[in-house]
Design a protein around this motif. Structure first.
Motif, PDB file in Angstrom:
ATOM      1  N   PHE A 153       0.832  -1.199   0.000  1.00 49.84           N
ATOM      2  CA  PHE A 153       0.000   0.000   0.000  1.00 49.84           C
ATOM      3  C   PHE A 153       0.874   1.259   0.000  1.00 49.84           C
ATOM      4  O   PHE A 153       0.612   2.218  -0.743  1.00 49.84           O
ATOM      5  CB  PHE A 153      -0.922   0.009   1.233  1.00 49.84           C
ATOM      6  N   ALA A 154       1.893   1.279   0.856  1.00 48.38           N
ATOM      7  CA  ALA A 154       2.765   2.456   0.945  1.00 48.38           C
ATOM      8  C   ALA A 154       3.433   2.740  -0.394  1.00 48.38           C
ATOM      9  O   ALA A 154       3.624   3.895  -0.779  1.00 48.38           O
ATOM     10  CB  ALA A 154       3.817   2.251   2.038  1.00 48.38           C
ATOM     11  N   GLU A 155       3.775   1.649  -1.117  1.00 48.58           N
ATOM     12  CA  GLU A 155       4.474   1.832  -2.382  1.00 48.58           C
ATOM     13  C   GLU A 155       3.535   2.251  -3.514  1.00 48.58           C
ATOM     14  O   GLU A 155       3.881   3.096  -4.333  1.00 48.58           O
ATOM     15  CB  GLU A 155       5.203   0.534  -2.764  1.00 48.58           C
ATOM     16  N   HIS A 156       2.341   1.683  -3.551  1.00 49.10           N
ATOM     17  CA  HIS A 156       1.462   1.911  -4.699  1.00 49.10           C
ATOM     18  C   HIS A 156       0.305   2.877  -4.415  1.00 49.10           C
ATOM     19  O   HIS A 156      -0.239   3.460  -5.346  1.00 49.10           O
ATOM     20  CB  HIS A 156       0.888   0.573  -5.210  1.00 49.10           C
ATOM     21  N   CYS A 157      -0.107   2.985  -3.172  1.00 50.75           N
ATOM     22  CA  CYS A 157      -1.278   3.813  -2.871  1.00 50.75           C
ATOM     23  C   CYS A 157      -0.991   4.877  -1.824  1.00 50.75           C
ATOM     24  O   CYS A 157      -1.912   5.492  -1.281  1.00 50.75           O
ATOM     25  CB  CYS A 157      -2.437   2.935  -2.375  1.00 50.75           C
ATOM     26  N   GLY A 158       0.277   5.074  -1.519  1.00 52.71           N
ATOM     27  CA  GLY A 158       0.602   6.006  -0.439  1.00 52.71           C
ATOM     28  C   GLY A 158       0.549   7.457  -0.852  1.00 52.71           C
ATOM     29  O   GLY A 158       0.501   8.339  -0.018  1.00 52.71           O
ATOM     30  N   GLY A 159       0.578   7.727  -2.146  1.00 46.82           N
ATOM     31  CA  GLY A 159       0.618   9.112  -2.590  1.00 46.82           C
ATOM     32  C   GLY A 159      -0.769   9.721  -2.725  1.00 46.82           C
ATOM     33  O   GLY A 159      -1.767   9.191  -2.229  1.00 46.82           O
ATOM     34  N   ASP A 160      -0.796  10.858  -3.428  1.00 46.15           N
ATOM     35  CA  ASP A 160      -2.068  11.562  -3.606  1.00 46.15           C
ATOM     36  C   ASP A 160      -3.028  10.798  -4.524  1.00 46.15           C
ATOM     37  O   ASP A 160      -4.237  10.913  -4.408  1.00 46.15           O
ATOM     38  CB  ASP A 160      -1.805  12.963  -4.189  1.00 46.15           C
ATOM     39  N   GLY A 161      -2.478  10.005  -5.446  1.00 48.11           N
ATOM     40  CA  GLY A 161      -3.349   9.297  -6.398  1.00 48.11           C
ATOM     41  C   GLY A 161      -3.778   7.935  -5.894  1.00 48.11           C
ATOM     42  O   GLY A 161      -3.780   6.957  -6.662  1.00 48.11           O
ATOM     43  N   VAL A 162      -4.100   7.883  -4.619  1.00 51.73           N
ATOM     44  CA  VAL A 162      -4.448   6.590  -4.004  1.00 51.73           C
ATOM     45  C   VAL A 162      -5.599   5.896  -4.725  1.00 51.73           C
ATOM     46  O   VAL A 162      -5.593   4.677  -4.916  1.00 51.73           O
ATOM     47  CB  VAL A 162      -4.751   6.786  -2.498  1.00 51.73           C
ATOM     48  N   CYS A 163      -6.583   6.661  -5.168  1.00 52.84           N
ATOM     49  CA  CYS A 163      -7.774   6.036  -5.744  1.00 52.84           C
ATOM     50  C   CYS A 163      -7.530   5.456  -7.144  1.00 52.84           C
ATOM     51  O   CYS A 163      -8.294   4.606  -7.609  1.00 52.84           O
ATOM     52  CB  CYS A 163      -8.928   7.038  -5.793  1.00 52.84           C
ATOM     53  N   LEU A 164      -6.436   5.919  -7.805  1.00 56.37           N
ATOM     54  CA  LEU A 164      -6.154   5.394  -9.147  1.00 56.37           C
ATOM     55  C   LEU A 164      -5.807   3.905  -9.094  1.00 56.37           C
ATOM     56  O   LEU A 164      -6.092   3.156 -10.029  1.00 56.37           O
ATOM     57  CB  LEU A 164      -5.013   6.187  -9.790  1.00 56.37           C
ATOM     58  N   SER A 165      -5.154   3.501  -8.004  1.00 61.79           N
ATOM     59  CA  SER A 165      -4.780   2.090  -7.868  1.00 61.79           C
ATOM     60  C   SER A 165      -5.428   1.472  -6.636  1.00 61.79           C
ATOM     61  O   SER A 165      -4.899   0.519  -6.055  1.00 61.79           O
ATOM     62  CB  SER A 165      -3.259   1.964  -7.808  1.00 61.79           C
ATOM     63  N   ALA A 166      -6.568   2.018  -6.276  1.00 58.59           N
ATOM     64  CA  ALA A 166      -7.220   1.566  -5.035  1.00 58.59           C
ATOM     65  C   ALA A 166      -7.627   0.099  -5.110  1.00 58.59           C
ATOM     66  O   ALA A 166      -7.400  -0.669  -4.158  1.00 58.59           O
ATOM     67  CB  ALA A 166      -8.451   2.440  -4.741  1.00 58.59           C
ATOM     68  N   TYR A 167      -8.192  -0.295  -6.220  1.00 57.66           N
ATOM     69  CA  TYR A 167      -8.660  -1.686  -6.293  1.00 57.66           C
ATOM     70  C   TYR A 167      -7.478  -2.648  -6.236  1.00 57.66           C
ATOM     71  O   TYR A 167      -7.549  -3.704  -5.605  1.00 57.66           O
ATOM     72  CB  TYR A 167      -9.464  -1.907  -7.570  1.00 57.66           C
ATOM     73  N   ASP A 168      -6.357  -2.242  -6.864  1.00 59.33           N
ATOM     74  CA  ASP A 168      -5.158  -3.082  -6.845  1.00 59.33           C
ATOM     75  C   ASP A 168      -4.688  -3.302  -5.418  1.00 59.33           C
ATOM     76  O   ASP A 168      -4.336  -4.417  -5.021  1.00 59.33           O
ATOM     77  CB  ASP A 168      -4.082  -2.403  -7.693  1.00 59.33           C
TER      78      ASP A 168
END
Lengths: 328, 124
Positions: free
Chosen positions: B67-82
């Motif tokens: 999560f920290a690597e892929h969803c930790g930034g501002d664009g969390v919702c872009l890869s939320a399902y992942d």
């Protein structure tokens, strides 16, 4: 003799004529004094005329008056003063391209070989002593140098401030150089400077004076307040330790990664934050109360002298104060 | 003097010094992406918090790192399902929707369904 008298008369006439045009322009007082001086000079009363020529010149500086003054000094054999005035007149006439310049130089050159000289030699100087001849101060730079003086008896005084320590008289003769040697160190030793009055000793406490009764109230209050502050500081330290424990939990790898936390990790971080903030403000308040307590304690009257110190200190993330001293 | 006072207070700001501020709850951030992750109604945070809490330490650590690597930034919702579909928050058992199940449209071309009994199972 007759020729000399005629020459003097001619000179006086020349000077008066030369001074007359400018004298008309003088202020009334200066002119009145000048006329009085001239009348005295005409009557041969040079001793009385010179002070008046001088006064007139000081009121209104004119070259004609200066020439009369120089001539007057020469007539009463004050050769050094005449020489000084002739020199001043030469400078003035040269500056103004006055046609009398040649004649003034001739008069000055006749005075020079007649001038008596005085050499004051100082064998051992003394910094607090000064030398004057008549009323003229002699700076150290003039020691050993021939100085023009008026013929007659020259009075040399050695002084410390306003106090004249020694007086010497030297006979100055026309065309001759007189010498005077002074050992200022010896004179200073002979007349030692008065010793400074000793500083007043500190007044000793009067053993018969009754002491104020010792009142421990302020000291007790200081101790109580200080203890409350110290307790707050210790409690704050306990809270900070609790915050450190919670931080350890929140920093577990399955609790938080790069500030991204699981609900459990976030809960530990929030608890740690609360403990840290409460401990922080409790610590600040405790330090303040402790400082007040120490101040109250240290300013309290005591039976014996008390020496104490309070030293605050800072370190990254920590702050405190050290208290020490000797009392009781 | 004022600077010294600020420094003094700054040094005493223990929460900052201990780095206990500015931490975020990964589950809350994930559940804020209501359009990208499966719909759990108002129970998203409770449900996923329970799943991550009951996961093993190793699984939870791996999920947080992912999560920290892929969803930790501002664009969390872009890869939320992942991020949601990683072990730890995806469901291996109970489900109300196939999208909850681990492996739904996941790797290897496998897909899963949420059967009539509310359990995740591989698609036939």
């Amino acid at each position: 003799m007759l020729a000399r008298a005629w020459l003097c008369g001619l000179v006086a006439l020349a000077i008066v004529v030369a001074a007359a045009p400018s004298a008309r322009a003088q202020p009334a007082t200066a002119e009145a004094i000048f006329q009085a001086a001239k009348d005295l000079a005409d009557a041969g009363k040079w001793e009385d005329a010179c002070p008046k020529f001088k006064a007139s010149y000081e009121l209104d500086r004119q070259l004609g008056t200066l020439l009369n003054l120089a001539n007057c000094y020469e007539q009463i054999n004050k050769l050094a003063q005449a020489w000084v005035r002739w020199n001043e007149a030469i400078e003035w006439a040269g500056r103004e391209n006055d046609k009398r310049l040649g004649w003034i130089k001739e008069r000055q050159s006749k005075v020079v070989p007649r001038l008596p000289k005085l050499v004051v030699n100082v064998t051992r100087p003394a910094p607090d002593l000064s030398i004057r001849h008549d009323d003229t101060p002699l700076p150290p730079a003039s020691y050993g140098i021939p100085l023009a003086v008026d013929p007659g008896v020259v009075v040399v005084r050695v002084s410390r401030g306003d106090q004249v320590l020694e007086t010497r008289e030297v006979k100055a003769e026309e065309g001759k150089t007189a010498e005077l040697s002074l050992d200022l160190t010896a004179i200073a030793k002979k007349h030692p400077a008065p010793a400074k009055p000793p500083d007043k000793p500190d007044p000793k406490p009067d053993p018969d004076k009754p002491k104020q009764p010792y009142d421990p109230t302020q000291r007790t209050a200081g101790i109580i307040v200080g203890a409350v502050g110290l307790a707050a500081v210790l409690a704050a330290a306990g809270l900070e330790i609790g915050a450190l424990v919670k931080k350890g939990q929140a920093d577990e790898p399955d609790a938080c990664v790069n500030q991204i936390c699981s609900p459990k990790g976030l809960e530990a971080a929030e608890q740690g934050k609360t403990l840290a903030e409460v401990g922080q403000w409790l610590g600040i308040a405790g330090l303040g109360v402790l400082a007040v307590g120490v101040t109250v304690f240290l300013t309290a009257p005591s039976e014996d002298d008390t020496a104490a110190w309070l030293e605050p200190w800072l370190a990254p993330g920590l702050a405190g104060a050290s208290v020490g001293g000797t009392w009781w | 003097m004022r600077r010294f006072a600020l420094l003094f207070l700054g040094l005493l700001a223990c929460a900052d010094v201990l780095d206990l501020t500015d931490r975020v709850d990964a589950v809350e951030r994930l559940c804020a992406c209501t359009d990208e992750v499966p719909q759990f109604g108002g129970e998203c945070v409770e449900l996923l918090s329970e799943r991550i809490a009951t996961a093993s330490d190793k699984t939870r650590q791996a999920w947080l790192e992912y999560f920290a690597e892929h969803c930790g930034g501002d664009g969390v919702c872009l890869s939320a399902y992942d991020c949601y579909s990683q072990p730890g928050t995806c469901s291996a058992l109970g489900c109300g929707d196939a999208r909850e199940c681990c492996g739904f449209e996941g790797s290897g071309g496998r897909s899963v369904i949420c059967n009539d009994e509310g359990l995740c199972q591989p698609a036939q």
